[in-house]
Design an enzyme around this catalytic site. Structure first.
Site, PDB file in Angstrom:
ATOM      1  N   GLN A 168       0.808  -1.215   0.000  1.00 55.74           N
ATOM      2  CA  GLN A 168       0.000   0.000   0.000  1.00 55.74           C
ATOM      3  C   GLN A 168       0.838   1.260   0.000  1.00 55.74           C
ATOM      4  O   GLN A 168       0.309   2.371  -0.159  1.00 55.74           O
ATOM      5  CB  GLN A 168      -0.956   0.010   1.200  1.00 55.74           C
ATOM      6  CG  GLN A 168      -0.293   0.017   2.555  1.00 55.74           C
ATOM      7  CD  GLN A 168      -0.127  -1.364   3.154  1.00 55.74           C
ATOM      8  OE1 GLN A 168       0.105  -2.343   2.439  1.00 55.74           O
ATOM      9  NE2 GLN A 168      -0.253  -1.461   4.469  1.00 55.74           N
ATOM     10  N   ASN A 191       0.727  -7.455  -5.413  1.00 53.78           N
ATOM     11  CA  ASN A 191      -0.507  -8.123  -5.824  1.00 53.78           C
ATOM     12  C   ASN A 191      -0.872  -7.636  -7.222  1.00 53.78           C
ATOM     13  O   ASN A 191      -0.177  -6.787  -7.804  1.00 53.78           O
ATOM     14  CB  ASN A 191      -1.632  -7.923  -4.804  1.00 53.78           C
ATOM     15  CG  ASN A 191      -2.069  -6.468  -4.651  1.00 53.78           C
ATOM     16  OD1 ASN A 191      -1.966  -5.666  -5.582  1.00 53.78           O
ATOM     17  ND2 ASN A 191      -2.581  -6.123  -3.480  1.00 53.78           N
ATOM     18  N   ASP A 252       1.049 -10.766   3.992  1.00 53.56           N
ATOM     19  CA  ASP A 252       2.240 -10.760   4.836  1.00 53.56           C
ATOM     20  C   ASP A 252       2.655 -12.176   5.210  1.00 53.56           C
ATOM     21  O   ASP A 252       3.852 -12.489   5.258  1.00 53.56           O
ATOM     22  CB  ASP A 252       1.987  -9.936   6.100  1.00 53.56           C
ATOM     23  CG  ASP A 252       1.740  -8.471   5.808  1.00 53.56           C
ATOM     24  OD1 ASP A 252       2.251  -7.983   4.784  1.00 53.56           O
ATOM     25  OD2 ASP A 252       1.038  -7.815   6.594  1.00 53.56           O
TER      26      ASP A 252
END
Length: 300
Positions: A168, A191, A252
């Site tokens: 992010q 991603n 994670d």
């Protein structure tokens, strides 16, 4: 050998909306968006990318050294890491700020809306990476902007191979800066959404990025992941979980497994396959650090 995990230690406040965001948000009214979600289920967990990745790597039998900054409220988190046997020598405690806080609302379709207060994480650049005989691997996960830039340079200068995992934090950087990360890194993980943004900003597609590093992995959620090496793509399927309970921290957990495999010298596809197995364990439990790993069952 140890892996230095650069990123956040945060407290996650996780809430569940017993509906679907799409049913509550009117697409033609986004310019005056004003919505409220009733969240009868709420809990507070230990989280943050560095903490979650360290938890997974440690559970697999690796040696995790998170490099992160906590605030005046972070003593319990530091004690938890120590209780798990995770080294805290690179965890800096600051008295004049809060530990990073993440507020996550998940709907019944596993979509998430997140608000993040960086707090002490903004001072993460104060801790430097130096060459050490026992450190052979690192990862740059979402962190303070200055910390991500400086730690990448420091990993490179110290001769420590590292994974660039912008997560992010990716929108904080322009194309030139992202290209700089890639040129310094040994592996890149994103991603599929982040991968498209990374390609848009650098002008490099997945094949080109993979030619500039030792490997690129694009995770695809329930579809598994694509491993790119020297311009060639290999698909690694997902592992079906026993239940889908909470996606928070799945990425994670996957990255902790990636680091474990890289420490073992495994091919990237094998690392990714282990990541899929650990991600399946995590999604079946609430919170990012509440699952257990049976190393014998995994053949480790």
């Amino acid at each position: 050998m140890a892996a230095v995990i650069c990123g956040s230690l945060a407290f996650d406040t996780i809430m569940t909306f017993e509906g679907r965001f799409a049913d509550q948000i009117l697409p033609d009214q986004l310019h005056i968006l004003n919505v409220s979600f009733l969240v009868p289920d709420m809990r507070r967990d230990f989280g943050g990318c560095a903490g979650n990745i360290a938890y997974a790597l440690n559970a697999l039998g690796g040696r995790a050294l998170p490099m992160a900054t906590v605030g005046s409220d972070g003593a319990d988190y530091v004690a938890r890491l120590q209780g798990l046997g995770i080294g805290t020598e690179f965890v800096r405690e600051l008295a004049d700020t809060y530990t990073a806080q993440c507020f996550i609302t998940t709907d019944l379709a596993n979509n998430q809306i997140t608000a993040f207060h960086p707090g002490a994480m903004q001072q993460a650049h104060l801790t430097r990476i130096e060459a050490r005989d026992d450190v052979r691997l690192g990862i740059i996960s979402p962190d303070g902007r200055d910390a991500m830039l400086q730690h990448a340079e420091q990993f490179k200068a110290a001769g420590i191979p590292f994974v660039f995992d912008p997560g992010q934090g990716l929108p904080m950087f322009n194309g030139d800066e992202l290209a700089g990360f890639i040129e310094q890194a040994d592996w890149v993980t994103v991603n599929d959404y982040e991968g498209k943004m990374l390609s848009d900003r650098t002008g490099w597609d997945n094949a080109e990025i993979s030619r500039r590093v030792r490997g690129l992995v694009v995770t695809l959620g329930a579809e598994g992941c694509d491993v790119w090496i020297a311009g060639e793509r290999t698909h690694v399927p997902a592992v079906k979980p026993e239940a889908i309970v909470d996606p928070t921290g799945c990425g994670d957990a996957w990255r902790g497994a990636l680091l474990f495999g890289l420490e073992q010298g495994w091919p990237l596809e094998k690392c990714a396959a282990l990541g899929s197995r650990i991600g399946a364990l995590k999604i079946a439990r609430r919170g990012p650090q509440n699952y257990t790993v049976d190393r014998q069952q995994l053949g480790l």
